[in-house]
Enzyme design. Structure first.
Site, PDB file in Angstrom:
ATOM      1  N   LYS A  81     -22.902  52.818  34.637  1.00  0.00           N
ATOM      2  CA  LYS A  81     -22.561  52.236  33.340  1.00  0.00           C
ATOM      3  C   LYS A  81     -23.772  51.459  32.849  1.00  0.00           C
ATOM      4  O   LYS A  81     -24.637  51.057  33.634  1.00  0.00           O
ATOM      5  CB  LYS A  81     -21.362  51.289  33.465  1.00  0.00           C
ATOM      6  CG  LYS A  81     -20.586  51.100  32.177  1.00  0.00           C
ATOM      7  CD  LYS A  81     -19.665  52.267  31.869  1.00  0.00           C
ATOM      8  CE  LYS A  81     -18.789  51.972  30.672  1.00  0.00           C
ATOM      9  NZ  LYS A  81     -17.805  53.046  30.432  1.00  0.00           N
ATOM     10  N   GLY A 181      -4.560  46.846  20.897  1.00  0.00           N
ATOM     11  CA  GLY A 181      -5.851  47.393  20.501  1.00  0.00           C
ATOM     12  C   GLY A 181      -5.689  48.786  19.918  1.00  0.00           C
ATOM     13  O   GLY A 181      -5.324  49.728  20.624  1.00  0.00           O
TER      14      GLY A 181
END
Length: 359
Positions: A81, A181
Site C-alpha cells: 500500500k 459513507g
C-alpha cells in the site's frame, strides 16, 4: 512511535520506502508487507494525515490487509500500500503524481499501485507516464476504470453470504441496511441493495454525497452520523468510510446482527472481533468482502476483461461462507478464521518458491 518491524511475524513488513520531492511537495510512504505470492499490489491513498506517524501507522495496517486480501481473493499477488500525505483537493498536481510514479518505478515491480481514497483512474494515467507498474487506469488507456464497481459488487456478495448464515437466505429483501459513507463504493452498494429489495438508511460527512444518493433514491433514509446509524434499528451495518469505526463503544451501541462493509481495517483494535461474536453479531472480515476492487484492477495485468473479473468477484460469496463454516467448526470469530486461511495460502504457495528454477 510506530513499530515498523512489527511485534510478531504477522506484522513484519519486508520493505518501507519514504518518498519526498521538494519541488512538487510530494511526501509519500510505500509499504510492502510481503511478496510470498507475487509482487505487492495495493492502492495509493491521498489523505491529509495529522502527522507522518499517523500516515505510517495507516500504510502499515493497509499493506498487511492487502496481503491477506490478495491471498483470499486467490490472486498471485502480495500485499502493499502507499499513502501520499496532503489534501488531494489542494495539493494534487501533475508534477507531484509523476514524481510519485518515479518512486514506484524505482522499486522495479516489487510494488504495483492502483486507486484508493483520494486517487482516481485519471491519476493512475498520470503516474503511469513515469512507471510501468500501475493498474486501475482509465478504460481509454486499456485499464479497468473505476474499481469501486466490483468493490461494491463484492461487498454485496459478502452481505448475501452473511444473510444466508444469519437468516437462512442470501437475499437482503425486506432487511434494513445502514450504510456509513456513500462515496465511491457506498453509493454503488446502495443501488445493489435497493435492487435486491432492501430498505436503506445512510450517513456521510459530505452533504454532496448524500444529495447524490437522494436524487436517485429519494426513498433512502438519512441520519446525522455513524453513532446514530449504529444505534438505529438496522439488520446490517455496512461501514464504507475510513477504518477504525468499530471500537468498544460502537460495539455496545450496535443493534445490527451483521457487519459487512467496504471500509478497510474496520476493527479499531484486536479483540473487537471477539466482542462482536460475544454479542451475537456476525462480522464479515473486511478484507474478504471488499476484495472486488483489487480483483478488478489485478485483471489488468493480463489484459482487462470485465466479465472475467466479475466472475471472479462473484466467488467472494463462496469464500465468505467458507470462512463462516471454518469459524464455527474451530470455535473462533470469522476474522480469526479468515486470517488463518490467508496465512495458510501464503505459507503453502510461498513455499513453492524455494524450488530452484535456474537462471
Amino acid at each position: 512511535m510506530t513499530d515498523v518491524f512489527g511485534t510478531s511475524h504477522k506484522d513484519v513488513h519486508e520493505q518501507v520506502v519514504f518518498c519526498a520531492d521538494e519541488q512538487s511537495g510530494l511526501r509519500a510512504i510505500i509499504a510492502i508487507h510481503n511478496t510470498a505470492l507475487g509482487p505487492a499490489l495495493g492502492g495509493t491513498r491521498f489523505y491529509p494525515y495529522e502527522s507522518e506517524s499517523a500516515a505510517l501507522a495507516d500504510v502499515l495496517n493497509l499493506a498487511k490487509g492487502m496481503a491477506y486480501k490478495n491471498a483470499l481473493a486467490g490472486l498471485d499477488l502480495g500485499g502493499g500500500k502507499a499513502v501520499i500525505i496532503g489534501d488531494p483537493a489542494r495539493d494534487k498536481s501533475e508534477a507531484l503524481l509523476r514524481a510519485y510514479g518515479r518512486f514506484v518505478q524505482s522499486l522495479g515491480g516489487r510494488y504495483i499501485t492502483a486507486c484508493d481514497v483520494g486517487t482516481y483512474s485519471e491519476d493512475m494515467d498520470i503516474i503511469a507516464r513515469e512507471s510501468r507498474f500501475v493498474t486501475g487506469r482509465t478504460r481509454e488507456h486499456g485499464g479497468a476504470g473505476d474499481s469501486s464497481i466490483l468493490t461494491a459488487f463484492g461487498v454485496f456478495q459478502g452481505m448475501r453470504a452473511s444473510a444466508e448464515r444469519v437468516y437462512g437466505t442470501p437475499s437482503l429483501h425486506g432487511r434494513r441496511v445502514g450504510v456509513e459513507g456513500v462515496g465511491k463504493v457506498g453509493h454503488r452498494l446502495v443501488e445493489l441493495l435497493r435492487e435486491d429489495g432492501a430498505e436503506v438508511v445512510i450517513c456521510d460527512v459530505d452533504p454532496k454525497a448524500i444529495d447524490r444518493v437522494r436524487q436517485r433514491r429519494p426513498e433512502v433514509d438519512v441520519v446525522a452520523g455513524a453513532a446514530e446509524l449504529m444505534a438505529s434499528d438496522i439488520d446490517v451495518f455496512a461501514p464504507c468510510a475510513l477504518g477504525g469505526v468499530l471500537d468498544d463503544d460502537a460495539v455496545t451501541r450496535l443493534r445490527a446482527k451483521i457487519v459487512c462493509g467496504a471500509a478497510n481495517n474496520q476493527l479499531a483494535h484486536p479483540g473487537v472481533e471477539k466482542q462482536l461474536a460475544e454479542r451475537g453479531i456476525l462480522y464479515a472480515p473486511d478484507y474478504v468482502v471488499n476484495s472486488g476492487g483489487v480483483i478488478q484492477v489485478a485483471d489488468e495485468i493480463e489484459g482487462f476483461d470485465m466479465e472475467r473479473a466479475r466472475s471472479k468477484a462473484t466467488q467472494i460469496y463462496d469464500t465468505t461462507l467458507k470462512i463462516f463454516r471454518i469459524a464455527a467448526d474451530e470455535g473462533v470469530p470469522p476474522a480469526v478464521a479468515a486470517d488463518r486461511l490467508a496465512e495458510r495460502r501464503m505459507s503453502e504457495v510461498g513455499r513453492i518458491r524455494a524450488v530452484w528454477l535456474g537462471s
